[in-house]
Design a protein around this motif. Structure first.
Motif, PDB file in Angstrom:
ATOM      1  N   VAL A   1       7.080 -40.731  -7.384  1.00 44.18           N
ATOM      2  CA  VAL A   1       6.530 -41.886  -8.091  1.00 44.18           C
ATOM      3  C   VAL A   1       7.462 -42.208  -9.253  1.00 44.18           C
ATOM      4  O   VAL A   1       7.472 -41.495 -10.245  1.00 44.18           O
ATOM      5  CB  VAL A   1       5.116 -41.601  -8.625  1.00 44.18           C
ATOM      6  N   PRO A   2       8.239 -43.225  -9.143  1.00 48.01           N
ATOM      7  CA  PRO A   2       9.102 -43.577 -10.261  1.00 48.01           C
ATOM      8  C   PRO A   2       8.275 -44.018 -11.455  1.00 48.01           C
ATOM      9  O   PRO A   2       7.460 -44.920 -11.351  1.00 48.01           O
ATOM     10  CB  PRO A   2       9.939 -44.732  -9.693  1.00 48.01           C
ATOM     11  N   LEU A   3       8.512 -43.368 -12.562  1.00 46.11           N
ATOM     12  CA  LEU A   3       7.860 -43.720 -13.807  1.00 46.11           C
ATOM     13  C   LEU A   3       8.903 -44.202 -14.787  1.00 46.11           C
ATOM     14  O   LEU A   3      10.003 -43.646 -14.848  1.00 46.11           O
ATOM     15  CB  LEU A   3       7.131 -42.505 -14.410  1.00 46.11           C
ATOM     16  N   GLN A   4       8.538 -45.192 -15.541  1.00 42.98           N
ATOM     17  CA  GLN A   4       9.464 -45.757 -16.510  1.00 42.98           C
ATOM     18  C   GLN A   4       8.796 -45.756 -17.873  1.00 42.98           C
ATOM     19  O   GLN A   4       7.816 -46.460 -18.086  1.00 42.98           O
ATOM     20  CB  GLN A   4       9.833 -47.183 -16.119  1.00 42.98           C
ATOM     21  N   ARG A  26       2.635 -46.938  -7.259  1.00 46.35           N
ATOM     22  CA  ARG A  26       1.385 -46.206  -7.467  1.00 46.35           C
ATOM     23  C   ARG A  26       0.573 -46.929  -8.518  1.00 46.35           C
ATOM     24  O   ARG A  26       1.116 -47.501  -9.452  1.00 46.35           O
ATOM     25  CB  ARG A  26       1.654 -44.773  -7.939  1.00 46.35           C
ATOM     26  N   THR A  27      -0.737 -46.861  -8.353  1.00 39.57           N
ATOM     27  CA  THR A  27      -1.623 -47.449  -9.342  1.00 39.57           C
ATOM     28  C   THR A  27      -1.967 -46.390 -10.366  1.00 39.57           C
ATOM     29  O   THR A  27      -2.626 -45.394 -10.058  1.00 39.57           O
ATOM     30  CB  THR A  27      -2.896 -47.984  -8.670  1.00 39.57           C
ATOM     31  N   THR A  73      -4.578 -52.346 -16.950  1.00 37.87           N
ATOM     32  CA  THR A  73      -4.568 -52.138 -15.502  1.00 37.87           C
ATOM     33  C   THR A  73      -3.908 -53.293 -14.772  1.00 37.87           C
ATOM     34  O   THR A  73      -3.300 -53.097 -13.715  1.00 37.87           O
ATOM     35  CB  THR A  73      -5.991 -51.919 -14.983  1.00 37.87           C
ATOM     36  N   ALA A  74      -4.020 -54.492 -15.309  1.00 36.74           N
ATOM     37  CA  ALA A  74      -3.404 -55.651 -14.661  1.00 36.74           C
ATOM     38  C   ALA A  74      -1.884 -55.507 -14.611  1.00 36.74           C
ATOM     39  O   ALA A  74      -1.236 -55.989 -13.682  1.00 36.74           O
ATOM     40  CB  ALA A  74      -3.788 -56.928 -15.386  1.00 36.74           C
ATOM     41  N   LYS A  75      -1.341 -54.836 -15.614  1.00 38.06           N
ATOM     42  CA  LYS A  75       0.104 -54.630 -15.666  1.00 38.06           C
ATOM     43  C   LYS A  75       0.509 -53.268 -15.130  1.00 38.06           C
ATOM     44  O   LYS A  75       1.698 -52.947 -15.132  1.00 38.06           O
ATOM     45  CB  LYS A  75       0.601 -54.778 -17.106  1.00 38.06           C
ATOM     46  N   ASP A  98      -0.443 -36.582 -13.121  1.00 37.15           N
ATOM     47  CA  ASP A  98      -1.039 -35.449 -12.419  1.00 37.15           C
ATOM     48  C   ASP A  98      -1.804 -36.026 -11.232  1.00 37.15           C
ATOM     49  O   ASP A  98      -2.845 -36.653 -11.401  1.00 37.15           O
ATOM     50  CB  ASP A  98      -1.966 -34.689 -13.364  1.00 37.15           C
ATOM     51  N   MET A  99      -1.294 -35.826 -10.052  1.00 39.55           N
ATOM     52  CA  MET A  99      -1.855 -36.474  -8.870  1.00 39.55           C
ATOM     53  C   MET A  99      -3.096 -35.776  -8.324  1.00 39.55           C
ATOM     54  O   MET A  99      -3.810 -36.348  -7.502  1.00 39.55           O
ATOM     55  CB  MET A  99      -0.805 -36.548  -7.773  1.00 39.55           C
ATOM     56  N   TYR A 100      -3.367 -34.557  -8.785  1.00 36.98           N
ATOM     57  CA  TYR A 100      -4.401 -33.777  -8.114  1.00 36.98           C
ATOM     58  C   TYR A 100      -5.587 -33.410  -8.993  1.00 36.98           C
ATOM     59  O   TYR A 100      -6.649 -33.104  -8.478  1.00 36.98           O
ATOM     60  CB  TYR A 100      -3.781 -32.518  -7.529  1.00 36.98           C
TER      61      TYR A 100
END
Length: 124
Positions: A1-4, A26-27, A73-75, A98-100
């Motif tokens: 999941v690329p995070l910026q 990813r949301t 959340t819209a962005k 943290d995906m889990y």
């Protein structure tokens, strides 16, 4: 999941910054998210996090009352509003997913994906 992560910079003590963290593919409001920081020569420490439901937030004692975790959340973006900055807030700041986990922890080994970090320098 690329995070910026972005929004870092140099400010004087007492100043403020707002860090942003966005994700591709990813949301963000589906996961627990944390903000961490690492100062030169120090271990990485947790600053703030939000649980999977985005209903509960936690702040480290060192930033409580000064930092605020928020989201748009819209962005698909989360923010860390940092007010009343102190010299000791100088660090590279990271957002992480943290995906889990359902809960919010400031233990960095529970986070699966990390952004590249953004430098925050508080200096007079």
């Amino acid at each position: 999941v690329p995070l910026q992560a972005s929004g870092g910079g140099r400010v004087q003590p007492g100043g403020y910054l707002r860090l942003s963290c966005t994700a591709s593919g990813r949301t963000l409001n589906s996961y627990a998210i944390g903000w961490f920081r690492q100062a030169p020569g120090k271990v990485r420490e947790g600053v703030s996090c939000i649980d999977r439901n985005h209903s509960w937030k936690y702040y480290a004692d060192s930033v409580k009352g000064r930092f605020t975790f928020s989201e748009d959340t819209a962005k698909n973006t989360v923010y860390l509003q940092m007010n009343s900055l102190k010299l000791e807030d100088t660090a590279v700041y990271y957002c992480a997913i943290d995906m889990y986990s359902d809960s919010c922890l400031l233990a960095d080994d529970t986070y699966n994906y990390w952004g590249q970090g953004t430098q925050v320098t508080v200096s007079s």
